[in-house]
Design an enzyme around this catalytic site. Structure first.
Site, short mmCIF file in Angstrom:
data_model
loop_
_atom_site.label_atom_id
_atom_site.label_comp_id
_atom_site.label_asym_id
_atom_site.label_seq_id
_atom_site.Cartn_x
_atom_site.Cartn_y
_atom_site.Cartn_z
CE LYS A 236 -0.39 -0.04 4.86
NZ LYS A 236 -1.05 -0.64 6.18
NE ARG B 110 -6.85 0.31 10.78
CZ ARG B 110 -5.66 0.22 10.30
NH1 ARG B 110 -4.96 1.09 10.34
NH2 ARG B 110 -5.31 -0.92 9.94
CG HIS C 183 -4.00 -4.53 11.71
ND1 HIS C 183 -2.93 -5.06 11.10
CD2 HIS C 183 -3.87 -3.09 11.57
CE1 HIS C 183 -1.76 -4.12 11.01
NE2 HIS C 183 -2.35 -2.81 11.17
NE ARG D 297 -2.66 -8.15 7.31
CZ ARG D 297 -3.22 -8.37 8.53
NH1 ARG D 297 -3.90 -9.54 8.55
NH2 ARG D 297 -3.41 -7.89 9.18
CE1 TYR E 279 11.26 32.24 3.98
CE2 TYR E 279 11.53 29.87 3.61
CZ TYR E 279 11.01 30.85 3.27
OH TYR E 279 10.82 31.08 1.76
CB CYS F 210 13.16 26.14 2.72
SG CYS F 210 14.54 27.29 3.62
CG MET F 211 8.20 23.84 -0.87
SD MET F 211 7.35 24.98 -2.01
CE MET F 211 5.88 25.65 -0.88
CG ASP F 212 11.39 24.38 -3.45
OD1 ASP F 212 10.56 23.40 -3.51
OD2 ASP F 212 10.98 25.52 -3.70
C1 LIG Z 1 -0.19 -1.74 6.78
C2 LIG Z 1 -0.89 -3.03 7.19
C3 LIG Z 1 -0.01 -4.09 7.56
C4 LIG Z 1 1.47 -4.07 7.53
O1 LIG Z 1 1.87 -3.61 8.57
P1 LIG Z 1 3.66 -3.49 8.84
O2 LIG Z 1 3.59 -2.71 10.19
O3 LIG Z 1 4.27 -2.53 7.87
O4 LIG Z 1 4.00 -4.83 8.70
C5 LIG Z 1 -0.58 -5.28 8.03
N1 LIG Z 1 -1.98 -5.43 7.73
C6 LIG Z 1 -2.81 -4.37 7.71
C7 LIG Z 1 -4.19 -4.46 7.89
C8 LIG Z 1 -2.43 -3.06 7.33
O5 LIG Z 1 -2.95 -2.12 7.12
#
Ligand SMILES: *Cc1c(COP(=O)(O)O)cnc(C)c1O
Length: 389
Positions: A39, A137, A171, A231, A272, A319-321
């Protein structure tokens, strides 16, 4: 593209990614499947390139956060199963079915929407049921007095027409934290997950093919949680303390170059807000790396960037850049010198700690104007810049 090369760029070491993958495979053993989390553009590393390599290496699954991220992979030739961890609007169900994309089902309302739309378009949507065991969540709430309604809700979802329940997952909230209280919380989450699985499978009369819950923390520290599939995200990219413990390598090295060097008298205000004032005659370098490239402005005056001669303290507001680095004690570092922001020599987790954040935020923050250069056996094999030419 070439024009930006000597500005700030990210080197992505695909060989390191491959070694991390193999090390993780050895760590989890031969009977556990591997889902790579890609992701957020693979945490800034490039989802297409990372996905392609994981496919070549015969990973079992990929996960993303949205249907757009899933389609980006499909349109770039990635055929591995893909799980969308976040919500997808009902209107996209047909697109997911046509592209063999798996969707997380997180509550009764979503299950009904997805089922209705799958039936309408005459297809079957593969789903993984998400269980909330304490992250609070997404997912079917199953803790405490919600156990019965949670289990029943999941069973109802599994029986809906148009849905093919392939997996069930949860999770962890603190699997990466070593203190006793966190360990106890992770154990409670895992025990509840097992109870929910048992309850659902008994009542439903079928078993899910894929039970999974182990993110980076659990993959590193909690082998009993592996079930059918792990995962991890962060471990793949070799970031963070747990990566160090497992001997994994940073995949991304973010680099910039010294574009200007000037020498200031003592008592000169820099940048700045005049946050920094020179105490002595100061050789100051300007590097074209600022908050629009992903440098967190809260790091102003609180970090160093790594030169060939050692760390150069960052001075004044970012700064920005661009930003300024103090080269007074590094006389050999001159215009054109390469500077490592984070990577193999300057670990991203050290910079993250100084910003009171986590390595994830720093690699994700590397912005689209920073070109990614992909390396195989020391050779640049692909360059990508995500600007609209
Ligand atoms: C992002 C995410 C992961 C991976 O998390 P890590 O800490 O990078 O291993 C696994 N499962 C779910 C549901 C996530 O949102």
């Amino acid at each position: 593209m070439e024009s930006t090369l000597k500005r700030t760029w990210a080197e992505i070491d695909l060989d390191a990614l491959e070694r991390n993958y193999h090390a993780l495979r050895r760590h989890i053993g031969p009977d556990v499947k591997f889902l790579g989390v890609v992701k957020a553009d693979a945490y800034g590393h490039g989802a297409v390139q990372v996905g392609r390599l994981l496919q070549q290496l015969q990973a079992d699954y990929l996960a993303v956060s949205s249907v757009d991220e899933a389609m980006e992979l499909r349109q770039n030739g990635i055929t591995l199963p893909i799980l969308i961890l976040g919500h997808t609007p009902q209107e996209q169900v047909e697109l997911m079915i046509r592209n063999h994309i798996t969707q997380a089902v997180t509550c009764r309302a979503k299950a009904l929407e997805y089922s209705e739309e799958a039936v309408r378009c005459g297809g079957e949507l593969t789903v993984h049921i998400k269980v909330d065991t304490g992250m609070s969540r997404l997912g079917y709430l199953c803790a405490g007095r919600h156990f019965e309604t949670g289990v029943q809700g999941i069973c109802d979802a599994c029986k809906l027409p148009g849905l093919r329940p392939e997996g069930i997952f949860t999770h962890f909230a603190v699997a990466d934290e070593p203190d006793a209280d966190s360990a106890a919380y992770t154990k409670r989450q895992f025990a509840l997950f097992r109870q929910v699985i048992r309850g659902v499978e008994e009542r439903w009369g079928q078993s899910f093919a894929l039970h999974h819950c182990a993110n980076t923390g659990a993959t590193a520290c909690w082998p009993e949680t592996y079930l059918d599939m792990v995962r991890p995200g962060l471990l793949l990219y070799g970031c963070g303390e747990l990566s160090r413990q497992l001997g994994l390598e940073p995949v991304m090295t973010l680099k910039t170059t010294v574009s200007t060097v000037k020498t200031y008298d003592p008592d000169t205000d820099v940048s700045y807000g005049r946050l920094f004032t020179t105490q002595r005659t100061t050789r100051m370098g300007v590097v074209p790396y600022g908050y629009a490239d992903g440098f967190l402005r809260c790091l102003s005056g609180r970090c160093s960037l790594m030169t060939a001669e050692g760390p150069a303290p960052q001075r004044g507001r970012i700064c920005m850049d661009m930003c300024m680095i103090d080269l007074t004690d590094l006389p050999g570092v001159d215009v054109g010198a390469e500077v490592e922001i984070f990577g193999k020599r300057a670990l991203v987790e050290d910079l993250a700690r100084r910003a009171d954040t986590i390595p994830y935020e720093l690699t994700c923050a590397v912005s689209k104007r920073v070109p990614r250069i992909y390396y195989r056996q020391g050779q640049a094999v692909e360059r990508e810049l995500l600007l609209r030419f």
